[in-house]
Each structure stands twice: as C-alpha cells, then as structure tokens.
Design an enzyme around this catalytic site. Structure first.
Site, PDB file in Angstrom:
ATOM      1  N   CYS A  88      -5.731  -2.802   2.906  1.00 53.85           N
ATOM      2  CA  CYS A  88      -5.377  -2.695   4.325  1.00 53.85           C
ATOM      3  C   CYS A  88      -6.580  -2.742   5.277  1.00 53.85           C
ATOM      4  CB  CYS A  88      -4.543  -1.435   4.528  1.00 53.85           C
ATOM      5  SG  CYS A  88      -3.525  -1.448   6.026  1.00 53.85           S
TER       6      CYS A  88
ATOM      7  N   LYS B 211      -9.591   3.168  -1.878  1.00 58.05           N
ATOM      8  CA  LYS B 211      -9.814   2.545  -0.566  1.00 58.05           C
ATOM      9  C   LYS B 211     -11.141   3.005   0.029  1.00 58.05           C
ATOM     10  CE  LYS B 211      -7.227   1.771   3.744  1.00 58.05           C
ATOM     11  NZ  LYS B 211      -5.955   2.136   4.429  1.00 58.05           N
TER      12      LYS B 211
ATOM     13  N   GLU C 262       0.824  -1.215   0.000  1.00 55.72           N
ATOM     14  CA  GLU C 262       0.000   0.000   0.000  1.00 55.72           C
ATOM     15  C   GLU C 262       0.861   1.268   0.000  1.00 55.72           C
ATOM     16  OE1 GLU C 262      -3.549   1.919   2.825  1.00 55.72           O
ATOM     17  OE2 GLU C 262      -2.126   0.495   3.668  1.00 55.72           O
TER      18      GLU C 262
END
Length: 259
Positions: free
Chosen positions: A144, A110, A41
């Site tokens: 994540c 995200k 990431e």
C-alpha cells in the site's frame, strides 16, 4: 504466468468471517486456471487496529496454515496480501508468500506506516527488502503506502524484481493517486505492477477497488471495478526484457549523482 487479482470486501475486525471467505476466493481463482493468487492488504482484520491484541494473527500461525494447505491442495503460489500479526508483544502488517509446494518462501513487514490510518500508533515498521523467486522469476512485494516511496520500489527492481505486487486498502478519496502511482512505478521500473485493493467500507473509510495490472510499458491491462471480483490476467514475461532494451533506463542511470 496467469495472475489472479482477488478484489474482495473485508469484514471489519472479524477474522472468523474473513478466513473462510479468503479460502473460498483462492479456491475459485485456482479453478479459473491461476498460477499465482494475490490478495489485498490486512484482509484478516481490516483496520480495526485498537483491537489487535484480541484479533491479530499470533505469529501468523492461522494465515500460514491456511496458505500452506491451499497451495499444496490446489498447486498454486499465493501472494498473501497482508494480515495483521502479533510477534511477541508487537504488531505488524505482514505479507507472506507461499509457493505451490506449500513452502513459506518469504515474509515482509510493511516498511512505511501510514499515519492517516493510525498505523504508527499500533504497528511496528519493517526494515527488510522483499525480493523472492517463483517459477524462476524474480519478484518483489510491498504494501500500500510503500508505493509513495519510489526509491523503495526501485531498490527491489535493482535487486532483480521483474514483477512488483502491491496489496492495499486504499480509500476511494485518494483513488486517483493509487492509479497514477502504480502506473508510474511500472513505467519508471520497466516491470509489471500488480496492485490489489479491497472494496467495501469500514467505520472510517470507503474503498472502491480499482485493482490494477500494469505492463512494463505502462499499459493498464486490467482494472477492477467497485465490486468484488477476481481478475485473471495472463502475463507475457518477456515484455520486461523487451521494454528494457527499447529504452535502456538501467544502463543510463547516473548513480554517482544519486548518493
């Protein structure tokens, strides 16, 4: 299908150092026979969020140019981890997927922003599911903190994903959660989960890798240590169907109870 999990350090706020480093590692992974290369990431800038106006990749142009060039040259698919991007006047944590022909086949912003690392102060959240196909295999990609939301990953699997990719900058202080959550997501969704974390430090956190590849039955088939490494893992994709026949979780769901 050979997956390369590229676990690297990230230079905080220095994209001009990170881009050539990533190019080097993608090239190295391809030379080791990988079909798909997976990055961590925010590898372009790290979490230097206060300087995004200066250092974020505008419209993802630099990242996309790198990936399309390398994928064609090396004949590999790239799951691009994620990079900080600027779109108009807003900033995002963005994943790009590029196939071996140099085509950008999907992107994902995200969806769940992590307040403990101040993402919500600087970034905009994404709102789109991320399912795509490489070599006729349906896959999904999240980032994540997204793995703490099992309903989000289940939605990807219900849309056909047999592999889930999870790039991360997951701090060492909570690394036990990383390992357990990834394994739980693989078991409950009966799919492969490939989590790629970074190593190294930034001004606020220490990162100790522990990238993982987990099979649909829950076995950890590869785990990275606390150092830069490239893991080459040969996945047997038929395991997904075999496990789903062994315990027919998706047939036994009571969707009427979940609404």
């Amino acid at each position: 299908m050979k997956i390369a999990a590229v676990q690297i350090d990230v230079c905080y706020g220095e994209p001009d150092k990170n881009f050539p480093r990533v190019e080097e590692k993608i090239t190295e992974a391809a030379a080791q026979g990988a079909n798909i290369v997976v990055l961590p990431e925010m590898w372009n800038t790290g979490y230097d969020l206060a300087r995004l106006e200066e250092i974020a990749d505008v419209e993802g142009k630099r990242t996309k140019e790198l990936f399309t060039r390398l994928s064609k040259e090396l004949g590999i698919h790239i799951i691009g981890g994620s990079v900080s991007t600027r779109k108009g006047n807003e900033f995002f944590n963005t994943m790009y997927v590029v196939n071996k022909h140099g085509e950008i086949i999907s992107s994902y912003d995200k969806a769940h922003l992590f307040k403990l690392m101040d993402e919500h102060h600087y970034l905009q959240q994404g709102n789109q599911l991320h399912v795509f196909s490489l070599d006729n295999v349906q896959m999904g990609g999240v980032i994540c903190y997204d793995i703490r939301f099992p309903e989000w990953l289940r939605k990807h699997v219900l849309e056909g994903a047999n592999l889930l990719f999870v790039p991360a900058q997951w701090p060492a202080a909570r690394i036990d959660h990383w390992r357990i959550l990834l394994q739980a997501r693989a078991i409950e969704n009966q799919c492969f989960v490939i989590g790629v974390n970074r190593v190294g430090e930034d001004p606020n956190n220490t990162f100790n890798g522990q990238s993982m590849v987990i099979a649909p039955w829950g076995e950890v088939i590869w785990i990275g240590e606390n150092k830069e490494t490239i893991g080459i893992i040969d996945l047997q994709l038929q395991e997904v169907e075999e496990v789903r026949k062994r315990i027919p979780v998706f047939q036994d769901r009571r969707e009427d109870l979940y609404k």
